[in-house]
Scaffold this active site. Sequence first.
Site, mmCIF file in Angstrom:
data_model
loop_
_atom_site.group_PDB
_atom_site.id
_atom_site.type_symbol
_atom_site.label_atom_id
_atom_site.label_comp_id
_atom_site.label_asym_id
_atom_site.label_seq_id
_atom_site.Cartn_x
_atom_site.Cartn_y
_atom_site.Cartn_z
ATOM 1 C CB ILE A 64 -0.976 -0.012 1.193
ATOM 2 C CG1 ILE A 64 -1.916 -1.226 1.085
ATOM 3 C CG2 ILE A 64 -1.788 1.276 1.245
ATOM 4 C CD1 ILE A 64 -2.857 -1.416 2.250
ATOM 5 C CG HIS A 94 -11.311 -0.020 8.811
ATOM 6 N ND1 HIS A 94 -10.812 -0.717 9.878
ATOM 7 C CD2 HIS A 94 -10.552 -0.396 7.747
ATOM 8 C CE1 HIS A 94 -9.802 -1.478 9.474
ATOM 9 N NE2 HIS A 94 -9.631 -1.293 8.184
ATOM 10 C CB ILE A 95 -14.358 3.185 3.753
ATOM 11 C CG1 ILE A 95 -13.790 4.614 3.840
ATOM 12 C CG2 ILE A 95 -15.639 3.052 4.566
ATOM 13 C CD1 ILE A 95 -14.608 5.646 3.096
ATOM 14 N N GLY A 96 -10.925 1.962 3.650
ATOM 15 C CA GLY A 96 -9.785 1.996 2.726
ATOM 16 C C GLY A 96 -9.917 1.033 1.556
ATOM 17 C CB ALA A 97 -10.117 -2.566 1.407
ATOM 18 C CG ASP A 154 -10.119 4.243 6.513
ATOM 19 O OD1 ASP A 154 -11.313 4.608 6.470
ATOM 20 O OD2 ASP A 154 -9.727 3.147 6.059
ATOM 21 C CB ALA A 195 -1.752 1.468 8.670
ATOM 22 N NE ARG A 196 -5.404 -4.313 10.692
ATOM 23 C CZ ARG A 196 -6.112 -4.309 9.564
ATOM 24 N NH1 ARG A 196 -6.606 -3.209 9.072
ATOM 25 N NH2 ARG A 196 -6.338 -5.442 8.911
ATOM 26 C CG ASP A 256 9.494 -1.043 4.775
ATOM 27 O OD1 ASP A 256 8.326 -1.195 4.375
ATOM 28 O OD2 ASP A 256 10.126 -1.959 5.366
ATOM 29 C CD GLU A 280 -11.503 0.483 13.008
ATOM 30 O OE1 GLU A 280 -10.387 1.013 12.936
ATOM 31 O OE2 GLU A 280 -11.926 -0.357 12.202
#
Length: 316
Positions: A157, A291-294, A268, A243-244, A176, A273
């Site tokens: 991502i 939480h609608i990223g995907a 998001d 992400a999370r 990273d 949550e």
Amino acid sequence: MKVLANDGLAQSGVDALEKAGFEVILTTVAQDQLESYINENNIDVILVRSATTVRQELIDACPSLKIIGRGGVGMDNIDVQYAKDKGLHVINTPASSSHSVGELVFAHLFGLVRFLQDANRNMPLEGDTKFGALKKSYAKGVELKGQTLGVIGFGRIGQATAKIALGLGMKVIAFDPFFDKVDLDLEFFDGQKVSFTVNTVSKEEVLKNADFITLHVPAQDGYVISTPEFKMMKNTAIIINAARGGVIDEVALIEALESGEIAKAGLDVFESEPKPSMKVLMNPNISLTPHIGAATLEAQDRIGTELADQIISILK
Ligand SMILES: NC(=O)c1ccc[n+]([C@@H]2O[C@H](COP(=O)([O-])OP(=O)(O)OC[C@H]3O[C@@H](n4cnc5c(N)ncnc54)[C@H](O)[C@@H]3O)[C@@H](O)[C@H]2O)c1
């Protein structure tokens, strides 16, 4: 052979499986009825998203199962190792929603740099009585072009998000621990391609130099961004978390926003949550999505096709 898509499956997946001779069942069977349904109907493949769980007991009780498939990324709802040890195939579609999440990052960023998160709250209340005052308070927008996007977590991502940024004329810096450099292929509508190499830098360099920071790391022990990290960022920085929940310390985030350590945020995902904290929900400098990223039709289509292709290659 029979495929039970218990949490739904896009038409693209249904079509591909039916064309290959599979029977696809789109009934949503309640969790406590699954064992008897699978056994009575001799189901070969069970497909789930995040709602249905596939645990040891179900795997033991249903000898007809050959494949467990998860549409999407996380497999927390499946006893993956246990299933594999029992000889089942466990498949998922980790790359299918990368671009969708990347676009949501930019939905937040484009909105935040022009105050949309606040304008959308205030226009319905005061747009007819205080139009001029609102216009003035949102007058100092900035452009994304030419600014620096810092990406923390440069996997699928992170890279998809970086490609969008490069297409917009932004500078990209990334951190990273897994990559020194990454070659990105930017593809254009007419088939032309441009290759672009991003050399990763340290986390500190990203935090200090980025105008906007976006997080694409997995869930982990401890925060990736808390008070010390906010202190390193520019006062004008905007941070996005798609992400999370739990990757950003939300208490530290609210403090950083209120003290002017950073400017704005887009979230998001949330620490608590599905009940995000009121302080986060009510902050005028946070752009919010549940939480609608995907959650795009295109990602659902890719998930359907990718699952179908894998099932066909395993069982045919
Ligand atoms: N918002 C949504 O709806 C949505 C949808 C899909 C995925 N996600 C989440 O997005 C995140 C990224 O997914 P992905 O498919 O790109 O994963 P990925 O595994 O391809 O990439 C994650 C990268 O993060 C790096 N990383 C791990 N810890 C790090 C750290 N502390 N600092 C910097 N880098 C670190 C890893 O080396 C890896 O390269 C995951 O948390 C996933 O759950 C969210």
